[in-house]
Motif scaffolding. Structure first.
Motif, PDB file in Angstrom:
ATOM      1  N   LEU A  73       0.816  -1.220   0.000  1.00  0.00           N
ATOM      2  CA  LEU A  73       0.000   0.000   0.000  1.00  0.00           C
ATOM      3  C   LEU A  73       0.844   1.262   0.000  1.00  0.00           C
ATOM      4  O   LEU A  73       0.323   2.366  -0.156  1.00  0.00           O
ATOM      5  CB  LEU A  73      -0.937   0.020   1.207  1.00  0.00           C
ATOM      6  CG  LEU A  73      -1.933  -1.140   1.310  1.00  0.00           C
ATOM      7  CD1 LEU A  73      -2.768  -1.007   2.572  1.00  0.00           C
ATOM      8  CD2 LEU A  73      -2.811  -1.231   0.075  1.00  0.00           C
ATOM      9  N   GLU A  74       2.155   1.109   0.247  1.00  0.00           N
ATOM     10  CA  GLU A  74       3.091   2.235   0.336  1.00  0.00           C
ATOM     11  C   GLU A  74       2.677   3.252   1.401  1.00  0.00           C
ATOM     12  O   GLU A  74       2.820   4.464   1.212  1.00  0.00           O
ATOM     13  CB  GLU A  74       3.269   2.925  -1.027  1.00  0.00           C
ATOM     14  CG  GLU A  74       4.057   2.109  -2.037  1.00  0.00           C
ATOM     15  CD  GLU A  74       5.529   1.922  -1.676  1.00  0.00           C
ATOM     16  OE1 GLU A  74       6.105   2.743  -0.935  1.00  0.00           O
ATOM     17  OE2 GLU A  74       6.114   0.929  -2.162  1.00  0.00           O
ATOM     18  N   LYS A  75       2.180   2.747   2.530  1.00  0.00           N
ATOM     19  CA  LYS A  75       1.830   3.632   3.638  1.00  0.00           C
ATOM     20  C   LYS A  75       1.740   2.845   4.940  1.00  0.00           C
ATOM     21  O   LYS A  75       1.635   1.623   4.937  1.00  0.00           O
ATOM     22  CB  LYS A  75       0.515   4.365   3.378  1.00  0.00           C
ATOM     23  CG  LYS A  75      -0.721   3.488   3.341  1.00  0.00           C
ATOM     24  CD  LYS A  75      -1.971   4.347   3.129  1.00  0.00           C
ATOM     25  CE  LYS A  75      -3.235   3.523   3.278  1.00  0.00           C
ATOM     26  NZ  LYS A  75      -4.424   4.360   3.256  1.00  0.00           N
ATOM     27  N   ALA A  76       1.785   3.583   6.035  1.00  0.00           N
ATOM     28  CA  ALA A  76       1.612   2.977   7.355  1.00  0.00           C
ATOM     29  C   ALA A  76       0.131   2.725   7.588  1.00  0.00           C
ATOM     30  O   ALA A  76      -0.717   3.493   7.130  1.00  0.00           O
ATOM     31  CB  ALA A  76       2.186   3.879   8.435  1.00  0.00           C
ATOM     32  N   GLN A  77      -0.157   1.644   8.270  1.00  0.00           N
ATOM     33  CA  GLN A  77      -1.532   1.243   8.572  1.00  0.00           C
ATOM     34  C   GLN A  77      -1.669   0.972  10.066  1.00  0.00           C
ATOM     35  O   GLN A  77      -0.747   0.476  10.686  1.00  0.00           O
ATOM     36  CB  GLN A  77      -1.870  -0.064   7.844  1.00  0.00           C
ATOM     37  CG  GLN A  77      -2.205   0.078   6.422  1.00  0.00           C
ATOM     38  CD  GLN A  77      -3.505   0.811   6.197  1.00  0.00           C
ATOM     39  OE1 GLN A  77      -3.648   1.408   5.176  1.00  0.00           O
ATOM     40  NE2 GLN A  77      -4.432   0.820   7.118  1.00  0.00           N
ATOM     41  N   VAL A  78      -2.839   1.251  10.596  1.00  0.00           N
ATOM     42  CA  VAL A  78      -3.194   0.856  11.954  1.00  0.00           C
ATOM     43  C   VAL A  78      -4.041  -0.404  11.822  1.00  0.00           C
ATOM     44  O   VAL A  78      -5.031  -0.425  11.085  1.00  0.00           O
ATOM     45  CB  VAL A  78      -3.977   1.980  12.676  1.00  0.00           C
ATOM     46  CG1 VAL A  78      -4.463   1.499  14.036  1.00  0.00           C
ATOM     47  CG2 VAL A  78      -3.113   3.228  12.817  1.00  0.00           C
ATOM     48  N   GLU A  79      -3.629  -1.469  12.511  1.00  0.00           N
ATOM     49  CA  GLU A  79      -4.293  -2.767  12.394  1.00  0.00           C
ATOM     50  C   GLU A  79      -4.366  -3.445  13.757  1.00  0.00           C
ATOM     51  O   GLU A  79      -3.577  -3.146  14.648  1.00  0.00           O
ATOM     52  CB  GLU A  79      -3.515  -3.691  11.447  1.00  0.00           C
ATOM     53  CG  GLU A  79      -3.300  -3.144  10.063  1.00  0.00           C
ATOM     54  CD  GLU A  79      -2.417  -4.040   9.205  1.00  0.00           C
ATOM     55  OE1 GLU A  79      -2.162  -5.202   9.587  1.00  0.00           O
ATOM     56  OE2 GLU A  79      -1.968  -3.565   8.149  1.00  0.00           O
ATOM     57  N   ILE A  80      -5.270  -4.404  13.866  1.00  0.00           N
ATOM     58  CA  ILE A  80      -5.266  -5.244  15.056  1.00  0.00           C
ATOM     59  C   ILE A  80      -4.090  -6.213  14.946  1.00  0.00           C
ATOM     60  O   ILE A  80      -3.602  -6.475  13.848  1.00  0.00           O
ATOM     61  CB  ILE A  80      -6.612  -6.000  15.243  1.00  0.00           C
ATOM     62  CG1 ILE A  80      -6.946  -6.869  14.028  1.00  0.00           C
ATOM     63  CG2 ILE A  80      -7.725  -5.024  15.573  1.00  0.00           C
ATOM     64  CD1 ILE A  80      -8.205  -7.711  14.205  1.00  0.00           C
ATOM     65  N   PRO A  81      -3.613  -6.744  16.067  1.00  0.00           N
ATOM     66  CA  PRO A  81      -2.504  -7.711  16.025  1.00  0.00           C
ATOM     67  C   PRO A  81      -2.887  -8.913  15.167  1.00  0.00           C
ATOM     68  O   PRO A  81      -4.010  -9.421  15.264  1.00  0.00           O
ATOM     69  CB  PRO A  81      -2.326  -8.121  17.485  1.00  0.00           C
ATOM     70  CG  PRO A  81      -3.022  -7.070  18.286  1.00  0.00           C
ATOM     71  CD  PRO A  81      -4.083  -6.487  17.420  1.00  0.00           C
ATOM     72  N   ALA A  82      -1.956  -9.350  14.330  1.00  0.00           N
ATOM     73  CA  ALA A  82      -2.251 -10.439  13.400  1.00  0.00           C
ATOM     74  C   ALA A  82      -0.966 -11.059  12.906  1.00  0.00           C
ATOM     75  O   ALA A  82       0.114 -10.479  13.046  1.00  0.00           O
ATOM     76  CB  ALA A  82      -3.058  -9.907  12.214  1.00  0.00           C
TER      77      ALA A  82
END
Length: 188
Positions: A73-82
């Motif tokens: 995606l060429e960007k930082a993402q906020v995600e749940i742990p996975a």
């Protein structure tokens, strides 16, 4: 299973041949030639993935999330742990492992919410989404190539992150809306 193993769906595509294209550390790619229901043939490009887990973890009423750069995606993402399943690993074991590795919290108990396919048009990946709100302090153990930060966010923050595109992956969007349902009704 809703269909008997011996019965094929009316749209079933029989595999005539399969050609391996790429074998990587995480995924493999193959091209299958299939026989369509009308007797014609077609090709299907298929990504094989070992499966993954994700955890909706609530700590004092806030959701634990990690932020990391996602190259596709060429960007930082906020995600749940996975994380992905290791060969032969049970999903519940992987979920507990990934939660502690990425957040530094251990689940005292954990419940499967849903298992779902991520992109059934071209990939066989299944993600097993778990829930816990019973956490104890553990230790972060990031993989050598893993760089991320962990924080706990409110439901309002999570919904804002979805609107802003900071949260845009399916597993985390699903977790946010499951959490919203849980906060409104007390159940999933």
């Amino acid at each position: 299973m809703s269909e008997k193993m011996s019965e094929k769906h009316r749209f079933y595509e029989e595999t005539i041949s399969s050609k391996p294209i790429f074998e990587g550390r995480i995924i493999s790619l193959q091209v299958d030639t299939v026989k369509l229901p009308n007797g014609e043939t077609a090709t299907r490009e298929i990504v094989r993935h070992p499966g993954a887990v994700a955890v909706l973890a609530l700590l004092d009423g806030k959701m634990l999330v990690v932020e990391q750069f996602r190259k596709p995606l060429e960007k930082a993402q906020v995600e749940i742990p996975a994380g992905k399943l290791d060969a032969g690993e049970e999903p519940i074991v992987a979920a507990m492992r990934e939660l502690e590795e990425e957040t530094g919290y251990k689940a005292k108990s954990i419940v499967l919410l849903q298992s779902f396919s991520t992109s059934p048009g071209f990939a066989d990946e299944i993600i097993h989404l778990y829930f816990t709100d019973e956490l104890a302090k553990g230790e972060v153990h990031l993989d050598e190539e893993e760089f991320l930060s962990c924080e706990a966010i409110t439901l309002d923050q999570a919904l804002a992150y979805v609107r802003e595109g900071r949260i845009c992956d399916a597993k985390t969007v699903m977790a946010v809306y499951a959490w919203r349902l849980y906060s409104l009704t007390g159940s999933f």
